[in-house]
Structure formats: C-alpha cells, structure tokens
Scaffold this motif. Structure first.
Motif, PDB file in Angstrom:
ATOM      1  N   GLN A  14       0.830  -1.196   0.000  1.00  0.00           N
ATOM      2  CA  GLN A  14       0.000   0.000   0.000  1.00  0.00           C
ATOM      3  C   GLN A  14       0.874   1.259   0.000  1.00  0.00           C
ATOM      4  O   GLN A  14       0.570   2.233  -0.679  1.00  0.00           O
ATOM      5  CB  GLN A  14      -0.943   0.006   1.200  1.00  0.00           C
ATOM      6  CG  GLN A  14      -2.046  -1.012   1.103  1.00  0.00           C
ATOM      7  CD  GLN A  14      -2.846  -1.136   2.390  1.00  0.00           C
ATOM      8  OE1 GLN A  14      -2.313  -0.926   3.484  1.00  0.00           O
ATOM      9  NE2 GLN A  14      -4.116  -1.487   2.266  1.00  0.00           N
ATOM     10  N   MET A  15       1.964   1.214   0.780  1.00  0.00           N
ATOM     11  CA  MET A  15       2.874   2.358   0.805  1.00  0.00           C
ATOM     12  C   MET A  15       3.564   2.535  -0.543  1.00  0.00           C
ATOM     13  O   MET A  15       3.704   3.656  -1.036  1.00  0.00           O
ATOM     14  CB  MET A  15       3.916   2.207   1.919  1.00  0.00           C
ATOM     15  CG  MET A  15       3.347   2.383   3.303  1.00  0.00           C
ATOM     16  SD  MET A  15       4.588   2.498   4.598  1.00  0.00           S
ATOM     17  CE  MET A  15       5.467   0.966   4.430  1.00  0.00           C
ATOM     18  N   LEU A  16       3.997   1.419  -1.153  1.00  0.00           N
ATOM     19  CA  LEU A  16       4.638   1.490  -2.461  1.00  0.00           C
ATOM     20  C   LEU A  16       3.665   2.056  -3.499  1.00  0.00           C
ATOM     21  O   LEU A  16       4.029   2.902  -4.314  1.00  0.00           O
ATOM     22  CB  LEU A  16       5.141   0.118  -2.886  1.00  0.00           C
ATOM     23  CG  LEU A  16       5.914   0.062  -4.198  1.00  0.00           C
ATOM     24  CD1 LEU A  16       7.158   0.935  -4.134  1.00  0.00           C
ATOM     25  CD2 LEU A  16       6.298  -1.381  -4.525  1.00  0.00           C
ATOM     26  N   HIS A  17       2.428   1.611  -3.448  1.00  0.00           N
ATOM     27  CA  HIS A  17       1.396   2.132  -4.346  1.00  0.00           C
ATOM     28  C   HIS A  17       1.218   3.629  -4.129  1.00  0.00           C
ATOM     29  O   HIS A  17       1.096   4.402  -5.089  1.00  0.00           O
ATOM     30  CB  HIS A  17       0.077   1.385  -4.102  1.00  0.00           C
ATOM     31  CG  HIS A  17      -1.036   1.848  -4.969  1.00  0.00           C
ATOM     32  ND1 HIS A  17      -1.936   2.802  -4.557  1.00  0.00           N
ATOM     33  CD2 HIS A  17      -1.387   1.518  -6.231  1.00  0.00           C
ATOM     34  CE1 HIS A  17      -2.801   3.025  -5.516  1.00  0.00           C
ATOM     35  NE2 HIS A  17      -2.480   2.261  -6.551  1.00  0.00           N
ATOM     36  N   SER A  18       1.226   4.072  -2.889  1.00  0.00           N
ATOM     37  CA  SER A  18       1.069   5.495  -2.595  1.00  0.00           C
ATOM     38  C   SER A  18       2.248   6.305  -3.115  1.00  0.00           C
ATOM     39  O   SER A  18       2.064   7.406  -3.643  1.00  0.00           O
ATOM     40  CB  SER A  18       0.927   5.704  -1.076  1.00  0.00           C
ATOM     41  OG  SER A  18      -0.299   5.209  -0.628  1.00  0.00           O
ATOM     42  N   VAL A  26      -1.396  11.111  -8.929  1.00  0.00           N
ATOM     43  CA  VAL A  26      -2.753  10.575  -9.053  1.00  0.00           C
ATOM     44  C   VAL A  26      -3.228   9.885  -7.775  1.00  0.00           C
ATOM     45  O   VAL A  26      -4.082   9.008  -7.826  1.00  0.00           O
ATOM     46  CB  VAL A  26      -2.856   9.587 -10.245  1.00  0.00           C
ATOM     47  CG1 VAL A  26      -2.637  10.309 -11.549  1.00  0.00           C
ATOM     48  CG2 VAL A  26      -1.871   8.439 -10.092  1.00  0.00           C
ATOM     49  N   GLN A  27      -2.730  10.288  -6.629  1.00  0.00           N
ATOM     50  CA  GLN A  27      -3.102   9.660  -5.356  1.00  0.00           C
ATOM     51  C   GLN A  27      -4.577   9.940  -5.044  1.00  0.00           C
ATOM     52  O   GLN A  27      -5.044  11.069  -5.163  1.00  0.00           O
ATOM     53  CB  GLN A  27      -2.209  10.212  -4.244  1.00  0.00           C
ATOM     54  CG  GLN A  27      -2.502   9.662  -2.871  1.00  0.00           C
ATOM     55  CD  GLN A  27      -2.066   8.228  -2.705  1.00  0.00           C
ATOM     56  OE1 GLN A  27      -2.574   7.343  -3.365  1.00  0.00           O
ATOM     57  NE2 GLN A  27      -1.117   8.013  -1.837  1.00  0.00           N
ATOM     58  N   SER A  28      -5.311   8.912  -4.641  1.00  0.00           N
ATOM     59  CA  SER A  28      -6.723   9.096  -4.301  1.00  0.00           C
ATOM     60  C   SER A  28      -6.842   9.715  -2.906  1.00  0.00           C
ATOM     61  O   SER A  28      -5.956   9.573  -2.067  1.00  0.00           O
ATOM     62  CB  SER A  28      -7.461   7.766  -4.334  1.00  0.00           C
ATOM     63  OG  SER A  28      -7.093   6.949  -3.240  1.00  0.00           O
ATOM     64  N   ARG A  34      -5.617   7.665   4.499  1.00  0.00           N
ATOM     65  CA  ARG A  34      -5.049   6.507   5.208  1.00  0.00           C
ATOM     66  C   ARG A  34      -3.584   6.739   5.526  1.00  0.00           C
ATOM     67  O   ARG A  34      -3.129   6.503   6.636  1.00  0.00           O
ATOM     68  CB  ARG A  34      -5.213   5.251   4.357  1.00  0.00           C
ATOM     69  CG  ARG A  34      -4.600   4.003   5.000  1.00  0.00           C
ATOM     70  CD  ARG A  34      -4.310   2.898   4.014  1.00  0.00           C
ATOM     71  NE  ARG A  34      -3.306   3.349   3.037  1.00  0.00           N
ATOM     72  CZ  ARG A  34      -3.299   2.994   1.766  1.00  0.00           C
ATOM     73  NH1 ARG A  34      -4.237   2.204   1.290  1.00  0.00           N
ATOM     74  NH2 ARG A  34      -2.367   3.431   0.955  1.00  0.00           N
ATOM     75  N   ASP A  35      -2.843   7.233   4.537  1.00  0.00           N
ATOM     76  CA  ASP A  35      -1.412   7.441   4.718  1.00  0.00           C
ATOM     77  C   ASP A  35      -1.120   8.475   5.800  1.00  0.00           C
ATOM     78  O   ASP A  35      -0.245   8.272   6.638  1.00  0.00           O
ATOM     79  CB  ASP A  35      -0.761   7.867   3.404  1.00  0.00           C
ATOM     80  CG  ASP A  35      -0.867   6.805   2.324  1.00  0.00           C
ATOM     81  OD1 ASP A  35      -1.119   5.628   2.669  1.00  0.00           O
ATOM     82  OD2 ASP A  35      -0.704   7.147   1.135  1.00  0.00           O
ATOM     83  N   PHE A  36      -1.845   9.588   5.785  1.00  0.00           N
ATOM     84  CA  PHE A  36      -1.594  10.639   6.758  1.00  0.00           C
ATOM     85  C   PHE A  36      -2.103  10.257   8.148  1.00  0.00           C
ATOM     86  O   PHE A  36      -1.557  10.700   9.153  1.00  0.00           O
ATOM     87  CB  PHE A  36      -2.239  11.955   6.322  1.00  0.00           C
ATOM     88  CG  PHE A  36      -1.399  12.730   5.359  1.00  0.00           C
ATOM     89  CD1 PHE A  36      -0.411  13.585   5.812  1.00  0.00           C
ATOM     90  CD2 PHE A  36      -1.582  12.588   3.996  1.00  0.00           C
ATOM     91  CE1 PHE A  36       0.384  14.295   4.931  1.00  0.00           C
ATOM     92  CE2 PHE A  36      -0.803  13.289   3.104  1.00  0.00           C
ATOM     93  CZ  PHE A  36       0.183  14.150   3.564  1.00  0.00           C
ATOM     94  N   THR A  37      -3.122   9.424   8.209  1.00  0.00           N
ATOM     95  CA  THR A  37      -3.687   9.047   9.503  1.00  0.00           C
ATOM     96  C   THR A  37      -2.913   7.922  10.158  1.00  0.00           C
ATOM     97  O   THR A  37      -2.642   7.970  11.361  1.00  0.00           O
ATOM     98  CB  THR A  37      -5.164   8.607   9.334  1.00  0.00           C
ATOM     99  OG1 THR A  37      -5.870   9.644   8.667  1.00  0.00           O
ATOM    100  CG2 THR A  37      -5.802   8.328  10.665  1.00  0.00           C
ATOM    101  N   HIS A  38      -2.538   6.897   9.388  1.00  0.00           N
ATOM    102  CA  HIS A  38      -1.968   5.691   9.982  1.00  0.00           C
ATOM    103  C   HIS A  38      -0.533   5.385   9.551  1.00  0.00           C
ATOM    104  O   HIS A  38       0.086   4.490  10.105  1.00  0.00           O
ATOM    105  CB  HIS A  38      -2.845   4.477   9.660  1.00  0.00           C
ATOM    106  CG  HIS A  38      -4.262   4.652  10.098  1.00  0.00           C
ATOM    107  ND1 HIS A  38      -4.625   4.744  11.417  1.00  0.00           N
ATOM    108  CD2 HIS A  38      -5.410   4.776   9.383  1.00  0.00           C
ATOM    109  CE1 HIS A  38      -5.938   4.914  11.499  1.00  0.00           C
ATOM    110  NE2 HIS A  38      -6.432   4.943  10.274  1.00  0.00           N
ATOM    111  N   GLY A  39      -0.021   6.099   8.559  1.00  0.00           N
ATOM    112  CA  GLY A  39       1.326   5.817   8.076  1.00  0.00           C
ATOM    113  C   GLY A  39       2.381   6.615   8.818  1.00  0.00           C
ATOM    114  O   GLY A  39       2.087   7.612   9.477  1.00  0.00           O
ATOM    115  N   LEU A  47      10.895   5.123   1.179  1.00  0.00           N
ATOM    116  CA  LEU A  47      10.431   4.552  -0.087  1.00  0.00           C
ATOM    117  C   LEU A  47      10.536   5.558  -1.229  1.00  0.00           C
ATOM    118  O   LEU A  47      10.884   5.194  -2.351  1.00  0.00           O
ATOM    119  CB  LEU A  47       8.984   4.061   0.036  1.00  0.00           C
ATOM    120  CG  LEU A  47       8.797   2.643   0.525  1.00  0.00           C
ATOM    121  CD1 LEU A  47       7.312   2.328   0.691  1.00  0.00           C
ATOM    122  CD2 LEU A  47       9.425   1.649  -0.409  1.00  0.00           C
ATOM    123  N   GLY A  48      10.255   6.813  -0.955  1.00  0.00           N
ATOM    124  CA  GLY A  48      10.365   7.852  -1.975  1.00  0.00           C
ATOM    125  C   GLY A  48      11.798   8.038  -2.447  1.00  0.00           C
ATOM    126  O   GLY A  48      12.062   8.159  -3.639  1.00  0.00           O
TER     127      GLY A  48
END
Length: 72
Positions: A14-18, A26-28, A34-39, A47-48
């Motif tokens: 999921q992180m790689l997809h983000s 094109v991030q939804s 989800r990323d900002f709340t739980h990542g 990863l970046g």
C-alpha cells in the motif's frame, strides 16, 4: 477493504502504491487520508528516496544503452 478508519498502518504494498501514485500525481483522497492518519512519514520518505534512486539509475541505464547502440 482499504478503509482509512480501520486504524491499521498501511502495508508495504500500500505504501509502495502510494509512493508511485504520488510520483505520478494521481493519489486518491481515500489513500492519502489513510497514509496521513496511519502511516509513518519516515517509511514514505525512505520509499520515496529509494524509488527516486531506482528511477534515476534506470534512466542512466537507458541513456547508456541508447548511446551504445548509436555508436556502432
């Protein structure tokens, strides 16, 4: 399935997809929430940086290949 309110941190995939979606712009909204709340920011930064390094190395390889093929 990927409900941001679940409270679970995002998986590696999921992180790689983000990261890939962010690179393309094109991030939804659901995934961003989800990323900002739980990542963890450090995971996304790592990863970046890794993605950027691989991307640059692939570009260098393609240029080297093109130069080699045109030097004949």
């Amino acid at each position: 399935m990927d409900d941001p309110s679940q409270g679970k941190p995002p998986t590696f995939w999921q992180m790689l997809h983000s990261v890939l979606a962010a690179a393309l712009g094109v991030q939804s909204g659901k995934n961003r929430a989800r990323d900002f709340t739980h990542g963890k920011a450090s995971h996304f930064i790592a990863l970046g940086v890794l993605f950027t390094l691989v991307f640059v190395l692939v570009l260098i390889g393609l240029v080297q290949l093109a130069m080699h093929l045109t030097a004949r």
